[in-house]
Motif scaffolding. Sequence first.
Motif, PDB file in Angstrom:
ATOM      1  N   ASP A  92     -48.537 -32.143  -0.646  1.00 17.01           N
ATOM      2  CA  ASP A  92     -47.612 -31.034  -0.911  1.00 17.01           C
ATOM      3  C   ASP A  92     -47.532 -30.092   0.284  1.00 17.01           C
ATOM      4  O   ASP A  92     -46.447 -29.769   0.767  1.00 17.01           O
ATOM      5  CB  ASP A  92     -48.074 -30.293  -2.164  1.00 17.01           C
ATOM      6  N   ALA A 135     -58.335 -36.373  -6.434  1.00 18.51           N
ATOM      7  CA  ALA A 135     -56.895 -36.429  -6.693  1.00 18.51           C
ATOM      8  C   ALA A 135     -56.233 -35.106  -6.313  1.00 18.51           C
ATOM      9  O   ALA A 135     -55.145 -35.090  -5.732  1.00 18.51           O
ATOM     10  CB  ALA A 135     -56.643 -36.755  -8.167  1.00 18.51           C
ATOM     11  N   VAL A 149     -53.520 -40.244  -9.162  1.00 15.86           N
ATOM     12  CA  VAL A 149     -52.453 -40.043  -8.174  1.00 15.86           C
ATOM     13  C   VAL A 149     -51.314 -41.035  -8.399  1.00 15.86           C
ATOM     14  O   VAL A 149     -50.141 -40.647  -8.369  1.00 15.86           O
ATOM     15  CB  VAL A 149     -53.001 -40.107  -6.735  1.00 15.86           C
ATOM     16  N   VAL A 172     -49.364 -39.787 -11.364  1.00 14.96           N
ATOM     17  CA  VAL A 172     -48.523 -38.636 -11.023  1.00 14.96           C
ATOM     18  C   VAL A 172     -47.301 -39.099 -10.226  1.00 14.96           C
ATOM     19  O   VAL A 172     -46.179 -38.657 -10.486  1.00 14.96           O
ATOM     20  CB  VAL A 172     -49.331 -37.566 -10.252  1.00 14.96           C
ATOM     21  N   ILE A 173     -47.505 -40.011  -9.290  1.00 17.23           N
ATOM     22  CA  ILE A 173     -46.383 -40.529  -8.491  1.00 17.23           C
ATOM     23  C   ILE A 173     -45.371 -41.226  -9.408  1.00 17.23           C
ATOM     24  O   ILE A 173     -44.169 -40.980  -9.325  1.00 17.23           O
ATOM     25  CB  ILE A 173     -46.884 -41.496  -7.397  1.00 17.23           C
ATOM     26  N   PRO A 193     -47.061 -38.394  -1.448  1.00 12.69           N
ATOM     27  CA  PRO A 193     -48.423 -38.613  -1.960  1.00 12.69           C
ATOM     28  C   PRO A 193     -48.910 -40.046  -1.744  1.00 12.69           C
ATOM     29  O   PRO A 193     -50.100 -40.262  -1.488  1.00 12.69           O
ATOM     30  CB  PRO A 193     -48.301 -38.295  -3.455  1.00 12.69           C
ATOM     31  N   ALA A 247     -50.536 -28.854  -8.052  1.00 17.83           N
ATOM     32  CA  ALA A 247     -51.313 -30.093  -8.061  1.00 17.83           C
ATOM     33  C   ALA A 247     -52.191 -30.184  -9.304  1.00 17.83           C
ATOM     34  O   ALA A 247     -52.265 -31.234  -9.952  1.00 17.83           O
ATOM     35  CB  ALA A 247     -52.157 -30.192  -6.792  1.00 17.83           C
ATOM     36  N   ARG A 252     -43.662 -38.490 -11.800  1.00 21.71           N
ATOM     37  CA  ARG A 252     -43.520 -37.159 -11.219  1.00 21.71           C
ATOM     38  C   ARG A 252     -42.335 -36.365 -11.765  1.00 21.71           C
ATOM     39  O   ARG A 252     -42.475 -35.183 -12.068  1.00 21.71           O
ATOM     40  CB  ARG A 252     -43.431 -37.248  -9.702  1.00 21.71           C
ATOM     41  N   ARG A 273     -50.022 -30.949 -12.317  1.00 28.25           N
ATOM     42  CA  ARG A 273     -49.565 -32.347 -12.324  1.00 28.25           C
ATOM     43  C   ARG A 273     -50.667 -33.271 -12.821  1.00 28.25           C
ATOM     44  O   ARG A 273     -50.416 -34.185 -13.608  1.00 28.25           O
ATOM     45  CB  ARG A 273     -49.073 -32.744 -10.936  1.00 28.25           C
ATOM     46  N   ILE A 274     -51.886 -33.034 -12.379  1.00 26.21           N
ATOM     47  CA  ILE A 274     -53.025 -33.829 -12.852  1.00 26.21           C
ATOM     48  C   ILE A 274     -53.211 -33.621 -14.361  1.00 26.21           C
ATOM     49  O   ILE A 274     -53.348 -34.578 -15.123  1.00 26.21           O
ATOM     50  CB  ILE A 274     -54.316 -33.459 -12.086  1.00 26.21           C
ATOM     51  N   LEU A 328     -53.143 -34.720  -3.687  1.00 26.70           N
ATOM     52  CA  LEU A 328     -51.856 -34.129  -4.080  1.00 26.70           C
ATOM     53  C   LEU A 328     -51.580 -32.826  -3.341  1.00 26.70           C
ATOM     54  O   LEU A 328     -50.449 -32.571  -2.921  1.00 26.70           O
ATOM     55  CB  LEU A 328     -51.812 -33.922  -5.594  1.00 26.70           C
TER      56      LEU A 328
END
Length: 136
Positions: free
Chosen positions: A19, A11, A53, A56-57, A25, A85, A60, A88-89, A15
Motif C-alpha cells: 500500500d 500479512a 494475503v 485479500v488479493i 500485493p 491493511a 479485494r 482487510r485482514i 499489505l
Amino acid sequence: MSARSKARKRALDILFQADVRGEEPAAVLAAEAKRAANEPARETSWLYAREIVDGVIDNRDAIDEQITTFAKDWSLARMPAVDRAVLRIGVWEVLYNDEVPVAVAIDEAVELAKEFSTDDSGSFVHGVLARIARSS
C-alpha cells in the motif's frame, strides 16, 4: 505468540508495504516468498500469512466495499495505511475463513491495530469489523 498471530503480522507487513509503496500485493508477496524459503523455522506462520494475503488479493473489491460500507464517515483513502491493511485482514478472516471464529478474527485485528497504529485505531477496527460480522 501463536503461529497464526505471527502470520497475521507478516500479512500486515506485506499489505502495508504494498500500500505505502504503491505496489501490487502479489509482487510484495512473491518477494517475501523468496525470503521465506530461506527461513524454514518460520514456515508455519508463512503458510498462513500467504493464505491471508492471497485471500485479500482474490477478494479485494468485495472486502474494500465492506470496509467502505461499514466505516462510518471514513473513506479508504482517508484511513491510515495500517488500519486499511488490518481491516482487510480482519474482513477476510470474518467473511472468507471459516476456520477462524469471528470473535478471534476481530480480537486479533484489534490487537494489531493497537500495536501498530494510532491510539484510536483499536476501537475503530473493532467497530467496523463488528458491524460487518453482524451484517453477514
